[in-house]
Each structure stands twice: as structure tokens, then as C-alpha cells.
Write an enzyme that holds these catalytic residues in place. Structure first.
Site, short mmCIF file in Angstrom:
data_model
loop_
_atom_site.label_atom_id
_atom_site.label_comp_id
_atom_site.label_asym_id
_atom_site.label_seq_id
_atom_site.Cartn_x
_atom_site.Cartn_y
_atom_site.Cartn_z
N PRO A 178 0.79 -1.41 -0.01
CA PRO A 178 0.55 -0.07 -0.13
C PRO A 178 0.78 1.38 -0.14
CG PRO A 178 0.19 -1.22 2.43
CD PRO A 178 0.74 -1.67 1.26
N ARG A 179 2.81 0.93 0.24
CA ARG A 179 2.83 2.42 0.20
C ARG A 179 3.81 3.05 -0.89
NH1 ARG A 179 3.73 3.54 5.51
NH2 ARG A 179 2.85 1.92 6.91
N LYS A 184 3.43 3.48 -5.40
CA LYS A 184 3.04 4.79 -6.45
C LYS A 184 1.93 3.69 -6.54
CE LYS A 184 7.08 6.92 -6.98
NZ LYS A 184 7.37 7.76 -8.67
N MET A 185 1.98 2.97 -7.35
CA MET A 185 0.29 1.50 -7.48
C MET A 185 -0.02 1.58 -6.54
SD MET A 185 -0.98 0.79 -10.25
CE MET A 185 -2.26 -0.61 -10.65
N THR A 211 2.13 -7.34 -10.59
CA THR A 211 4.06 -7.84 -10.57
C THR A 211 4.40 -8.81 -11.83
OG1 THR A 211 3.45 -7.04 -7.79
CG2 THR A 211 5.45 -8.02 -9.08
N THR A 212 5.18 -8.36 -12.38
CA THR A 212 5.74 -9.01 -13.15
C THR A 212 6.82 -9.94 -12.60
OG1 THR A 212 7.01 -7.02 -14.29
CG2 THR A 212 4.80 -7.58 -15.47
N ASN A 240 -0.23 -5.53 -17.28
CA ASN A 240 -0.92 -4.67 -17.41
C ASN A 240 -2.18 -4.86 -17.22
OD1 ASN A 240 -0.92 -1.70 -18.27
ND2 ASN A 240 0.35 -1.72 -19.40
N HIS A 258 9.39 3.54 -19.83
CA HIS A 258 8.68 3.50 -18.03
C HIS A 258 9.85 4.93 -17.43
CE1 HIS A 258 6.80 -0.01 -19.77
NE2 HIS A 258 5.64 0.43 -18.50
N HIS A 259 9.20 4.62 -16.68
CA HIS A 259 10.11 5.57 -15.20
C HIS A 259 11.03 5.02 -14.59
CE1 HIS A 259 8.56 3.23 -11.83
NE2 HIS A 259 7.57 2.62 -12.74
N LYS A 285 12.28 1.71 -12.59
CA LYS A 285 11.31 0.37 -12.46
C LYS A 285 12.53 0.09 -12.53
CE LYS A 285 8.52 -2.26 -16.24
NZ LYS A 285 7.23 -2.67 -15.47
#
Length: 255
Positions: free
Chosen positions: A9-10, A12-13, A89-90, A116, A144-145, A148
Site C-alpha cells: 500500500p505504500r 505509487k501503484m 507484479t511481473t 498491465n 517507463h519511469h 522500474k
């Protein structure tokens, strides 16, 4: 009401998903799994043990937005506790997926793993699969950012897999092509090329380029915020309750 537990929960997603779940009428957020010792986060109980989380909150669905190192353990534990996992999660291996498939079948439980969650990205992947039936020369550019961890992205790999179902394996480019700098032409998947870009300011973006005589077909999808993933999260949560098998990729839920 669908009772939901959330891991990660902490991040970004995870923060986006927490706010989304708590504001959705038919969802009830019952607990959080996090590595940090704390009693509550935004008034929801936090557990550092997944077994304690399940015993105390008895969720219907477990949403995992953690890391590849943790996701497999979490997902298997959820199934063993009769909880349906939705995983964003990948990094799952073919053997991981096989093990999860067997566990789901044995327990008659659904599990959804989504490289995704963006509906638009899934449509792009499905359109790419259709185009591959007619145009076999293709390159994928995923952006991506810069935080990642994995490259290429799970979305790019899944896109390549879908394209590969219809594309005849062949080496692209000039037969005597040479890379003056190693990696200049990107990763090679059965002759098609895949390129990963990592830059601050990006979120999640992908282009699929199909080249043909005198023409270029470009399929592109851009996620400008993590809010773009929430409709896919909602779809997965509702659909996993109807399933009794492991599903890898939201394209299997969208006609």
C-alpha cells in the site's frame, strides 16, 4: 460487498489502488500487508504476516502490488488459504505460472496475474496480435519511469508473445547487419526487436511498429497516471470471483 486485502500500500501503484478500493461502492478494504511495523495506515489495519492478515480479515480477494521476489509466495499462500489473488507484479517464470495453474485447479479458485492493468494497453496488445497476421516485420519500444526494475516490461514481453502466435519466425533487417555498439538494435525475440527506455517523467508507454512495403503501422498507448490502471484492477477483482483457474493477462478477459 467484496472483501479485499491489499499488499504494497505504500508504493505509487499501491497508494492509487488503496484510494480507489476505498472509494468503490461494492468494495470493502479489510486489511493491508506491509513490511513496515505499524498498526494502521489510513485507518486500515496493517499486518506484516500474510497468514495473520488472512486469519484476521478473511478477504475474498487479495490484491498484490509488491515485488517479483514476494509476489509468488504471496500468491501461493493466498490460494492455500482459499483467497483469490489479483496480482499486478511481473517476473513470474513459466514454472511459477504452471505451479499456480495446478494450485488453482486443485482448489477450484481463480487467480488473475496482469502484467498491465490498463484497458487501453490491453487493446493495443490485442490489435498488435491481429496486425501480426498480415505484417510480420515488427519492433516494440516500451518506455517507463526510471525507477522500474525490470527490462523489458511485462507488457512488452506479453505483446511479443501474442505477436509470435501469428508471426513467422525470421531475422529482421539486413542479413549482414552489424551492431557498432552492443545492444544498439535492442533485445531479440525470434528475430523481432524490443527496446526499453527508462527516463524520469515517464509513467508507462509503448509503441508497436509494423513495417511493410511503402507503409508503417504504429500502435501506441500512453498511461499518463496510475489512475489509468484502476478500471483494470476493478475488472480483475470482480472477474476473479467468477473463475476457477489461473489467468495470465487481461486480454483473456476482454473480448
Amino acid at each position: 460487498m467484496i472483501r479485499i486485502a491489499l499488499a504494497g500500500p505504500r508504493g505509487k501503484m499501491g497508494k492509487e489502488a488503496l484510494d480507489f478500493i476505498r472509494s468503490t461502492a461494492d468494495f470493502e478494504l479489510v486489511g493491508l500487508l506491509d513490511s513496515k511495523e505499524t498498526e494502521e495506515l489510513q485507518n486500515y489495519p496493517v499486518y506484516t504476516s500474510i497468514e495473520e492478515l488472512f486469519a484476521a480479515t478473511k478477504p475474498d480477494v487479495f490484491v498484490d502490488l509488491t515485488t517479483p521476489e514476494l509476489a509468488m509466495k504471496h500468491t501461493m499462500t493466498a490460494l492455500q488459504n482459499g483467497v483469490r489473488p489479483v496480482v499486478g507484479t511481473t517476473g513470474f517464470t513459466e514454472q511459477d505460472l504452471k505451479n499456480l495453474e495446478n494450485e488453482c485447479l486443485e482448489r477450484s479458485l481463480g487467480c488473475i496475474i496482469a502484467p498491465n492493468f490498463s484497458i487501453g494497453a490491453i487493446l493495443m496488445m490485442k490489435f498488435a496480435e491481429q496486425a501480426a497476421k498480415y505484417m510480420g516485420d515488427v519492433e516494440i519500444i516500451e518506455m517507463h519511469h526510471d525507477q522500474k526494475l525490470d527490462a523489458p516490461s511485462g507488457t512488452a514481453l506479453k505483446t511479443a508473445e501474442l505477436i509470435g502466435r501469428h508471426r513467422t519466425v525470421h531475422k529482421q533487417g539486413h542479413v549482414e547487419e552489424q551492431e557498432l555498439l552492443p545492444g544498439a538494435r535492442g533485445a531479440d525475440i525470434e528475430g523481432m526487436k524490443l527496446h526499453s527506455v527508462r527516463l524520469p517523467g515517464l509513467v508507462a508507454h509503448q509503441q508497436v511498429l509494423f513495417g511493410g512495403e511503402g507503409q508503417l503501422l504504429t500502435l501506441r498507448h500512453d498511461s499518463f497516471s496510475r489512475g489509468s490502471f484502476m478500471p483494470g484492477v476493478a475488472l480483475s477483482i470482480r472477474e476473479v470471483l467468477k473463475r476457477d483457474m489461473c489467468i495470465y493477462g487481461l486480454e483473456n478477459l476482454i473480448e
